[in-house]
Design a protein around this motif. Structure first.
Motif, PDB file in Angstrom:
ATOM      1  N   ALA A  23      72.486  19.467  59.889  1.00 64.46           N
ATOM      2  CA  ALA A  23      72.245  21.241  59.753  1.00 64.46           C
ATOM      3  C   ALA A  23      73.341  21.948  59.879  1.00 64.46           C
ATOM      4  N   LEU A  24      74.617  21.491  59.558  1.00 63.37           N
ATOM      5  CA  LEU A  24      75.517  22.079  59.456  1.00 63.37           C
ATOM      6  C   LEU A  24      76.506  21.324  59.252  1.00 63.37           C
ATOM      7  N   ASN A  25      77.464  21.729  57.821  1.00 65.03           N
ATOM      8  CA  ASN A  25      78.038  20.756  57.160  1.00 65.03           C
ATOM      9  C   ASN A  25      79.664  20.891  57.775  1.00 65.03           C
ATOM     10  N   SER A  82      83.396  18.933  63.247  1.00 61.68           N
ATOM     11  CA  SER A  82      83.398  18.321  64.229  1.00 61.68           C
ATOM     12  C   SER A  82      82.265  19.597  64.884  1.00 61.68           C
ATOM     13  N   LEU A  83      81.519  19.020  65.895  1.00 59.23           N
ATOM     14  CA  LEU A  83      80.287  19.272  66.154  1.00 59.23           C
ATOM     15  C   LEU A  83      80.453  19.897  67.918  1.00 59.23           C
ATOM     16  N   GLU A  84      79.932  20.518  68.679  1.00 59.34           N
ATOM     17  CA  GLU A  84      79.790  20.694  70.220  1.00 59.34           C
ATOM     18  C   GLU A  84      78.240  21.412  69.829  1.00 59.34           C
ATOM     19  N   LEU A  85      78.167  20.998  71.608  1.00 65.29           N
ATOM     20  CA  LEU A  85      76.852  21.294  72.173  1.00 65.29           C
ATOM     21  C   LEU A  85      77.031  22.484  73.312  1.00 65.29           C
ATOM     22  N   PHE A  86      77.081  23.731  72.628  1.00 63.50           N
ATOM     23  CA  PHE A  86      77.804  24.951  73.791  1.00 63.50           C
ATOM     24  C   PHE A  86      76.409  25.716  75.051  1.00 63.50           C
ATOM     25  N   LEU A  87      77.098  25.670  76.308  1.00 58.85           N
ATOM     26  CA  LEU A  87      75.329  25.908  77.003  1.00 58.85           C
ATOM     27  C   LEU A  87      76.496  27.052  78.286  1.00 58.85           C
ATOM     28  N   ILE A 129      77.627  13.757  63.992  1.00 64.15           N
ATOM     29  CA  ILE A 129      77.390  14.402  62.553  1.00 64.15           C
ATOM     30  C   ILE A 129      76.964  13.903  61.480  1.00 64.15           C
ATOM     31  N   GLY A 130      75.701  14.127  61.181  1.00 58.51           N
ATOM     32  CA  GLY A 130      75.377  13.482  59.889  1.00 58.51           C
ATOM     33  C   GLY A 130      74.143  11.893  60.172  1.00 58.51           C
ATOM     34  N   THR A 131      74.286  11.885  61.627  1.00 55.93           N
ATOM     35  CA  THR A 131      73.215  10.894  61.834  1.00 55.93           C
ATOM     36  C   THR A 131      72.475  11.039  61.645  1.00 55.93           C
ATOM     37  N   GLY A 132      71.238  12.282  61.803  1.00 57.70           N
ATOM     38  CA  GLY A 132      69.806  13.076  60.912  1.00 57.70           C
ATOM     39  C   GLY A 132      69.449  13.869  62.398  1.00 57.70           C
TER      40      GLY A 132
END
Length: 905
Positions: A73-75, A78-83, A116-119
């Motif tokens: 969903a995001l182009n 790097s991708l993070e989960l923020f809690l 990222i990009g793995t659906g």
């Protein structure tokens, strides 16, 4: 950041009570952000406790949360989960663990870049509220926000570009007009970043953008502010937002141009002195049982605090979410978070050293500085509450923070080493209740922490200052330490034995001194409050207290118990706070509290209830008369001057406002019935403490206690104050010759009663066993907690009473004109009395002067009462006759009672 996905919404839930991770079956749903308790998940709790509120869906264990996420969903690069705020977490993606994080205070951030990009993927978050490395203070306490389980605030997937910044540190320099910016650049070793400052919150341009080069993955920049930049303070909370753009990846950070310092024993903001008017905060939010992560709710409660003159928050063993710092930024509040620790700090070479716990606490401190340190409201930091142990180790840990981040002031903790206070090398300011065992810098104490304070032991007045205690002319007594080098102390709601060294009786700190947890004057419960608990927390303690009152047959007094105890508490707070404002050598105070405390025995010490709603005892306007950035004080010896005498008083201005008051006119007005005397004087200085003038009023000759009001105000401003005086008639002699006075109902007394006479009993107080000591001052904190601690420490129990309820319509008080509640005219009388316990006799004994008991005992207590017997009437006064005769107020009281007894048919 180039984009984010909000993960708020419905998640699957499994509650793992046994913490095994076996047979995880997602058999229910929960809407996040939330806690399991607030969502009514788990087993219903039938428990009824009196020491704190009841969490009706208390759950301690592992909570498993599951949902699907879309990594396409995001182009992003790097991708993070923020809690934002949670407990101990472990994150799984498609069953693969990404590790464990355990910060109480800081967000938990997990790297999901590899996905990222793995659906579509399965995201599972396990949250544990057991197995902490430290107890957590009020971050986890059942007394405040409870040991909740869940995820609060922002729950997001955040996408970043090829290069983005982390660990941004903003250090304003108000003298050079620049902002020093450092950051770690992730993803690219070198390149350029564009920095600009915009106004917050509207985002309007404030200063020109400037391009800076970063190398070796590190950005170091000195950003020039515009020439007309504005300073941040409580009086002008001007905010900016720093925007860092790295090839389209944008990060934003709130900051303010301010300098918070300590100079010559005072705090300064941007070079101008300020005075800390602080409140304790344990993050009590009874509707949810957790601290909110939205700015609006923090703005609501902090605006209420500001309306009560508060400019400072001291967070007791906790750190609030970022929303609290943002609200404080907006309102101009000076914040002091604490490490979540309340206990003993051992050095590595000492027995009891807990490396895991200390490493965790040290990392929590660094996390607090990293996550919230840019906020201008983050001014101070504390190592914990009432710490013991190694002074050297505490100093060493504090030094680690000071070396890393010099933007804040640091203190070793609040009331550390209790009876053996000290200042260590890295202390920027001192917070405590005494400078030696008998050098007290607040007005009230628990019996287990005696000696008691002046408000508990001295007749009410408006003159005491702590200056002579802070800098005494001669040394005081050092605290006694046992032969084995230990001392017993209060520890939370219990006690413990700790190692202690001999106190330095000559301790005179040259750093700012803040008096700790002043006040603690409780009120009786308002049972109407029970209905406000509409969330998972219930006030079953209030229900028990109400049942106890019903069992004593005193339910009809509930409203009077609340109102009259509140009026005495208000008066005690006024005297406490004015003592602080009269003290030129203090740098501030931290009150406990304007808000009720929901635990530790149920301490209803606020003028506001636990919801921050006004109890109706005092308005914010009246409270600000003696708690604000400018206070006008009248200084005099007694609230009960003698009729026909000269009443002398001084007027002093305490001013920490930025604008000058020099040249303003101060007016005083003395009103007593038809008499009104006025006077005025000009303020001739811009100093923080100005002695305006001395004045004298000749008091009228009166036959009964007569109310008078002294009002002082600075013309053309909101600065005013008032003092309610009681003029005492000069009764030199009381003539009870024709009054039948006995020490008990003797045979002779019975004969008179049979004749229809009225007799007056002054019992032998030494033999009045079924009684409680007469004590004028309001109970400290709450009776059940400190009764238990005193018993543990084998020290005297607190008296535990809460002021008077007077039957002002009764003719026995006709000659002692008084209010329904305690006022200084009663001080000599109460302190010369015992309160007789009349439990079970209320039907036939009519109480005229009643002492309010606490909600644990709920005794029916009386100082003056009457009953019918043998055709006559018995009036009982449980005061010491000779002591009453030696007091002007006592003589008026005796005269009134004697006149009633004489006149009764």
């Amino acid at each position: 950041m180039i984009g984010k996905i909000n993960l708020h919404g419905i998640w699957e839930l499994f509650l793992d009570y046994n913490c095994t991770g076996e047979n995880v079956t997602y058999n229910e749903n929960i809407k996040l952000p939330n806690t399991t308790s607030n969502a009514n998940k788990g087993k219903f709790n039938e428990e009824r406790v009196t020491g704190h509120l009841t969490d009706t869906y208390k759950f301690e264990g592992w909570a498993w949360f599951r949902r699907k996420i879309d990594t396409n969903a995001l182009n992003c690069t790097s991708l993070e989960l923020f809690l934002e705020r949670t407990r101990i977490t472990e994150v799984f993606v498609d069953g693969v663990s990404l590790g464990i994080q355990d910060s109480f205070c800081a967000p938990h951030i997990y790297d999901l870049t590899e996905f990222i990009g793995t659906g579509e993927r399965e995201l599972v978050i396990k949250v544990s509220n057991v197995g902490y490395k430290t107890k957590g203070g009020h971050m986890t306490s059942r007394d405040t926000q409870t040991n909740w389980n869940g995820i609060l605030g922002r729950i997001e997937l955040i996408g970043y570009g090829a290069a983005h910044c982390k660990n941004v540190v903003i250090t304003p320099d108000i003298h050079s007009g620049t902002v020093n910016v450092t950051a770690d650049i992730i993803g690219v070793e070198s390149g350029t970043a564009v920095i600009k400052a915009v106004n917050y919150p509207d985002g309007a341009p404030a200063c020109d953008p400037v391009e800076f080069t970063y190398i070796d993955g590190r950005l170091i920049a000195e950003y020039p502010m515009c020439k007309n930049f504005k300073l941040w303070s409580e009086h002008s909370p001007e905010l900016y937002e720093l925007v860092i753009d790295i090839d389209g990846d944008i990060s934003k950070h709130i900051f303010g141009m301010r300098e918070f310092s300590a100079t010559d024993g005072k705090f300064t903001v941007n070079g101008k002195r300020t005075f800390l008017r602080g409140k304790h905060d344990g993050m009590i939010f009874p509707k949810t049982a957790y601290a909110p992560c939205d700015v609006d709710e923090w703005l609501r409660v902090m605006k209420i605090s500001r309306s009560f003159g508060i400019n400072h928050y001291r967070f007791h063993t906790c750190c609030p979410p970022e929303a609290a710092f943002i609200a404080a930024d907006i309102l101009g509040i000076y914040m002091e978070p604490q490490l979540p620790f309340w206990g003993t700090v051992h050095a590595p070479d000492e027995e009891g050293y807990n490396a895991e716990e200390q490493d965790f606490l040290i990392s929590e401190g660094f996390a607090m500085l990293r996550e919230f340190g840019n906020h201008p409201s983050f001014c101070m930091m504390s190592m914990g509450n009432e710490l013991w142990g190694s002074k050297e180790r505490i100093n060493e840990v504090m030094g680690l923070y000071k070396k890393t981040d010099k933007r804040h002031l640091y203190t070793q903790g609040s009331n550390n080493f209790q009876w053996t206070p000290c200042v260590v090398e890295n202390d920027d300011f001192f917070v405590g209740v005494r400078l030696a065992k008998d050098r007290l810098i607040r007005g009230s104490y628990a019996m287990c922490d005696a000696p008691l304070g002046h408000i508990q032991t001295d007749k009410p007045g408006a003159y005491l200052s702590y200056d002579s205690i802070i800098r005494p002319e001669k040394a005081s007594a050092a605290s006694a330490v046992s032969e084995d080098g230990t001392v017993q102390i209060q520890y939370g709601t219990t006690m413990k034995t700790v190692k202690a060294t001999e106190a330095d009786a000559d301790l005179v700190p040259d750093i700012p001194i803040v008096t700790h947890e002043i006040g603690q004057y409780e009120t009786y419960p308002d049972f109407d409050e029970i209905e406000k608990y509409t969330g998972s927390l219930k006030a079953r303690n209030f229900e028990v207290f109400r049942e106890r009152l019903e069992a004593k047959g005193l339910t009809h007094l509930a409203k009077d118990l609340f109102y009259c105890s509140g009026q005495l508490a208000k008066a005690c707070y006024k005297e406490e706070l004015e003592s602080v404002f009269r003290s030129k050598l203090l740098a501030g105070f931290q009150i406990l509290d304007i808000q009720d405390f929901t635990g530790q025995g149920t301490a209803l010490v606020g003028m506001l209830d636990a919801f921050m709603d006004n109890k109706g005892i005092i308005s914010p306007e009246e409270w600000r008369e003696f708690c604000n950035d400018a206070v006008i004080l009248a200084i005099f010896e007694s609230y009960t001057p003698l009729a026909g005498s000269d009443f002398y008083f001084e007027i002093r201005l305490v001013n920490y406002r930025p604008e000058s008051l020099a040249g303003k006119n101060v007016v005083y007005r003395f009103e007593c019935g038809d008499i009104c005397e006025t006077g005025s004087a000009i303020i001739n200085s811009d100093e923080n403490y100005v002695d305006v003038c001395n004045a004298v009023v000749h008091l009228p000759a009166v036959d009964n206690i007569t109310d008078a009001v002294l009002t002082v105000e600075v013309e053309g401003t909101d600065i005013r104050n008032h003092y309610e005086l009681e003029i005492i008639p000069d009764v030199r002699k009381v003539s009870p010759e024709d009054v039948h006075i006995f020490s008990d109902v003797s045979t002779e007394a019975e004969k008179l009663l049979a004749e229809g006479k009225t007799i007056l009993i002054f019992p032998n107080l030494d033999k009045l066993e079924n009684s409680i000591e007469g004590f004028y001052c309001q109970d400290f904190w709450c009776y059940p907690m400190f009764r238990e601690i005193s018993n543990m420490m084998k020290k005297p129990e607190p008296v535990g009473t809460m002021g008077l309820i007077n039957d002002i319509s009764h003719p026995a008080l006709k000659g002692f004109a008084c209010k329904k509640y305690s006022t200084p005219a009663w001080w000599d009388i109460v302190m010369s009395s015992k309160c007789e316990i009349l439990d079970g006799n209320s039907a036939d004994k009519r109480v005229i002067v009643r002492m309010i008991d606490n909600f644990e005992r709920n005794h029916d207590l009386a100082i003056l009462y009457e009953y019918d017997m043998c055709g006559g009437r018995v009036v009982v006064c449980t005061s010491d006759f000779e002591k009453l005769m030696s007091s002007p107020e006592g003589r008026v009281f005796l005269r009134s009672v004697a006149d009633y007894v004489r006149d009764v048919p």
